[in-house]
Design a protein around this motif. Structure first.
Motif, PDB file in Angstrom:
ATOM      1  N   GLY A 271      35.058  15.377 100.415  1.00 52.34           N
ATOM      2  CA  GLY A 271      35.809  15.889 101.546  1.00 52.34           C
ATOM      3  C   GLY A 271      35.374  15.215 102.824  1.00 52.34           C
ATOM      4  O   GLY A 271      35.442  14.018 102.873  1.00 52.34           O
ATOM      5  N   ASN A 272      34.886  15.825 103.539  1.00 54.67           N
ATOM      6  CA  ASN A 272      34.402  15.530 104.808  1.00 54.67           C
ATOM      7  C   ASN A 272      33.004  15.390 104.964  1.00 54.67           C
ATOM      8  O   ASN A 272      32.308  15.089 106.044  1.00 54.67           O
ATOM      9  CB  ASN A 272      34.930  16.639 106.084  1.00 54.67           C
ATOM     10  N   SER A 273      32.399  15.632 103.700  1.00 56.93           N
ATOM     11  CA  SER A 273      30.948  15.683 103.788  1.00 56.93           C
ATOM     12  C   SER A 273      30.117  14.651 103.054  1.00 56.93           C
ATOM     13  O   SER A 273      31.022  13.711 101.918  1.00 56.93           O
ATOM     14  CB  SER A 273      30.336  16.767 102.734  1.00 56.93           C
ATOM     15  N   ILE A 274      29.191  13.750 103.653  1.00 58.03           N
ATOM     16  CA  ILE A 274      28.822  12.651 103.246  1.00 58.03           C
ATOM     17  C   ILE A 274      27.273  12.718 102.900  1.00 58.03           C
ATOM     18  O   ILE A 274      26.604  13.358 103.637  1.00 58.03           O
ATOM     19  CB  ILE A 274      28.991  11.402 104.057  1.00 58.03           C
ATOM     20  N   TYR A 275      26.984  12.706 101.519  1.00 56.54           N
ATOM     21  CA  TYR A 275      25.746  12.714 101.007  1.00 56.54           C
ATOM     22  C   TYR A 275      25.169  11.029 100.883  1.00 56.54           C
ATOM     23  O   TYR A 275      25.424  10.629 100.164  1.00 56.54           O
ATOM     24  CB  TYR A 275      25.558  13.387  99.679  1.00 56.54           C
ATOM     25  N   ASP A 276      24.100  10.769 101.698  1.00 58.31           N
ATOM     26  CA  ASP A 276      23.786   9.424 102.079  1.00 58.31           C
ATOM     27  C   ASP A 276      22.397   9.370 101.467  1.00 58.31           C
ATOM     28  O   ASP A 276      21.296   9.656 101.981  1.00 58.31           O
ATOM     29  CB  ASP A 276      23.595   9.046 103.410  1.00 58.31           C
ATOM     30  N   GLY A 277      22.214   8.487 100.174  1.00 64.58           N
ATOM     31  CA  GLY A 277      21.069   8.364  99.224  1.00 64.58           C
ATOM     32  C   GLY A 277      20.758   6.866  99.447  1.00 64.58           C
ATOM     33  O   GLY A 277      20.039   6.560  98.647  1.00 64.58           O
ATOM     34  N   THR A 278      21.359   6.202 100.401  1.00 61.37           N
ATOM     35  CA  THR A 278      21.388   4.769 100.396  1.00 61.37           C
ATOM     36  C   THR A 278      19.858   4.383 101.185  1.00 61.37           C
ATOM     37  O   THR A 278      19.288   5.075 101.832  1.00 61.37           O
ATOM     38  CB  THR A 278      22.339   3.998 101.294  1.00 61.37           C
TER      39      THR A 278
ATOM     40  N   GLY B 146      21.027  -0.400  98.461  1.00 51.29           N
ATOM     41  CA  GLY B 146      20.292   0.297  97.300  1.00 51.29           C
ATOM     42  C   GLY B 146      20.805   1.591  97.453  1.00 51.29           C
ATOM     43  O   GLY B 146      20.888   2.268  98.483  1.00 51.29           O
ATOM     44  N   GLY B 147      20.758   2.357  96.057  1.00 52.87           N
ATOM     45  CA  GLY B 147      21.075   3.991  96.168  1.00 52.87           C
ATOM     46  C   GLY B 147      22.645   4.198  96.267  1.00 52.87           C
ATOM     47  O   GLY B 147      23.178   3.169  96.075  1.00 52.87           O
ATOM     48  N   VAL B 148      23.096   5.180  96.402  1.00 51.08           N
ATOM     49  CA  VAL B 148      24.439   5.697  96.444  1.00 51.08           C
ATOM     50  C   VAL B 148      24.491   6.584  97.721  1.00 51.08           C
ATOM     51  O   VAL B 148      23.900   7.166  98.324  1.00 51.08           O
ATOM     52  CB  VAL B 148      24.786   6.375  95.428  1.00 51.08           C
ATOM     53  N   LYS B 149      26.091   6.457  98.187  1.00 50.61           N
ATOM     54  CA  LYS B 149      26.686   7.392  99.275  1.00 50.61           C
ATOM     55  C   LYS B 149      27.516   8.158  98.595  1.00 50.61           C
ATOM     56  O   LYS B 149      28.312   7.382  98.024  1.00 50.61           O
ATOM     57  CB  LYS B 149      26.796   6.550 100.290  1.00 50.61           C
ATOM     58  N   VAL B 150      27.714   9.387  98.355  1.00 52.12           N
ATOM     59  CA  VAL B 150      28.806  10.133  97.823  1.00 52.12           C
ATOM     60  C   VAL B 150      29.503  11.035  98.934  1.00 52.12           C
ATOM     61  O   VAL B 150      28.818  11.769  99.906  1.00 52.12           O
ATOM     62  CB  VAL B 150      28.235  11.078  96.954  1.00 52.12           C
ATOM     63  N   ARG B 151      30.880  10.734  99.234  1.00 50.17           N
ATOM     64  CA  ARG B 151      31.701  11.375  99.945  1.00 50.17           C
ATOM     65  C   ARG B 151      32.633  12.388  99.215  1.00 50.17           C
ATOM     66  O   ARG B 151      33.286  12.357  98.440  1.00 50.17           O
ATOM     67  CB  ARG B 151      32.705  10.450 100.603  1.00 50.17           C
TER      68      ARG B 151
ATOM     69  N   ALA C  43      36.034  19.565  92.128  1.00 45.59           N
ATOM     70  CA  ALA C  43      36.035  18.680  93.385  1.00 45.59           C
ATOM     71  C   ALA C  43      36.230  17.216  93.181  1.00 45.59           C
ATOM     72  O   ALA C  43      35.485  16.668  91.979  1.00 45.59           O
ATOM     73  CB  ALA C  43      34.568  18.968  93.967  1.00 45.59           C
ATOM     74  N   GLU C  44      36.863  16.433  93.916  1.00 47.46           N
ATOM     75  CA  GLU C  44      37.093  14.945  93.940  1.00 47.46           C
ATOM     76  C   GLU C  44      36.001  14.261  94.864  1.00 47.46           C
ATOM     77  O   GLU C  44      35.817  14.872  96.069  1.00 47.46           O
ATOM     78  CB  GLU C  44      38.451  14.459  94.154  1.00 47.46           C
ATOM     79  N   ALA C  45      35.441  13.222  94.400  1.00 41.78           N
ATOM     80  CA  ALA C  45      34.357  12.587  95.611  1.00 41.78           C
ATOM     81  C   ALA C  45      34.467  11.102  95.072  1.00 41.78           C
ATOM     82  O   ALA C  45      34.754  10.729  94.182  1.00 41.78           O
ATOM     83  CB  ALA C  45      32.920  13.095  95.017  1.00 41.78           C
ATOM     84  N   THR C  46      34.147  10.396  96.107  1.00 38.66           N
ATOM     85  CA  THR C  46      33.986   8.978  95.884  1.00 38.66           C
ATOM     86  C   THR C  46      32.448   8.560  96.270  1.00 38.66           C
ATOM     87  O   THR C  46      31.831   9.155  96.894  1.00 38.66           O
ATOM     88  CB  THR C  46      34.786   8.455  97.275  1.00 38.66           C
ATOM     89  N   VAL C  47      32.066   7.886  95.370  1.00 43.18           N
ATOM     90  CA  VAL C  47      30.642   7.167  95.305  1.00 43.18           C
ATOM     91  C   VAL C  47      30.663   5.883  95.586  1.00 43.18           C
ATOM     92  O   VAL C  47      31.140   5.015  94.857  1.00 43.18           O
ATOM     93  CB  VAL C  47      29.757   7.691  93.952  1.00 43.18           C
ATOM     94  N   TYR C  48      29.885   5.532  96.567  1.00 45.06           N
ATOM     95  CA  TYR C  48      29.700   4.028  97.212  1.00 45.06           C
ATOM     96  C   TYR C  48      28.493   3.590  96.635  1.00 45.06           C
ATOM     97  O   TYR C  48      27.396   4.024  96.773  1.00 45.06           O
ATOM     98  CB  TYR C  48      29.928   3.914  98.611  1.00 45.06           C
TER      99      TYR C  48
END
Length: 180
Positions: A157-164, A150-155, A107-112
């Motif tokens: 596909g269309n799902s976002i995991y928000d740990g900010t 602070g923290g990270v947000k990971v995307r 899987a490819e993901a983007t982490v902010y």
């Protein structure tokens, strides 16, 4: 028909043919090169979309320039020229890459994040999300975003995991609003 639907159909067909021929990796390498060419060479796009250049001249050009590419890729490019659909080439490449990754369990993901992640942090996030998504591997691209407090947000596909921190505060605010 929308660009995405057209691109997906071409990518699906190319993937199926390459899979039957055992050449999925070869096609992937060709698409890596082709993708870079189409992203950086705006003159090529202008030439292929120019209405005054004949389709036969465009197809001849493709045959000459992409001589080292597989027959399937060259023929697909020629069909796209004939049907005036060259603008979907980058979308075809993206969808083919997604099909390859799905087949390999990647899987490819983007982490902010507010700063560039260290190699250890990136590796830990990749392992965590590989387990969470039931994938063999997750490839992370790190984007530095100053709006992340602070923290990270990971995307993925269309799902976002928000740990900010701001995401947690927003969830807390919603929960408090519900309690009132």
């Amino acid at each position: 028909m929308s660009e995405a639907v057209v691109a997906n159909r071409y990518a699906d067909a190319l993937f199926q043919i390459a899979n039957e021929q055992g050449k999925t990796e070869q096609l992937m390498e060709e698409f890596d090169v082709l993708g870079e060419i189409f992203r950086t060479n705006h003159e090529l796009n202008a030439f292929l979309e120019h209405p005054r250049v004949s389709n036969s001249r465009k197809k001849q050009f493709i045959g000459d320039v992409f001589n080292d590419f597989s027959v399937n890729v060259k023929n697909t490019l020629k069909i796209l020229v004939e049907r005036h659909r060259t603008e979907v080439i980058p979308s075809i490449i993206d969808h083919y890459i997604k099909l390859m990754n799905d087949a390999k369990g990647i899987a490819e993901a983007t982490v902010y994040s507010v700063r560039e992640l260290s190699d250890d942090e990136r590796e830990q996030l990749e392992k965590t999300f590989a387990k969470r998504l039931n994938k063999q591997m997750v490839k992370l691209q790190n984007v530095v975003d100053p709006s992340v407090l602070g923290g990270v947000k990971v995307r993925v596909g269309n799902s976002i995991y928000d740990g900010t921190i701001s995401g947690k505060l927003q969830r807390l605010e919603r929960n408090i609003g519900i309690a009132n």
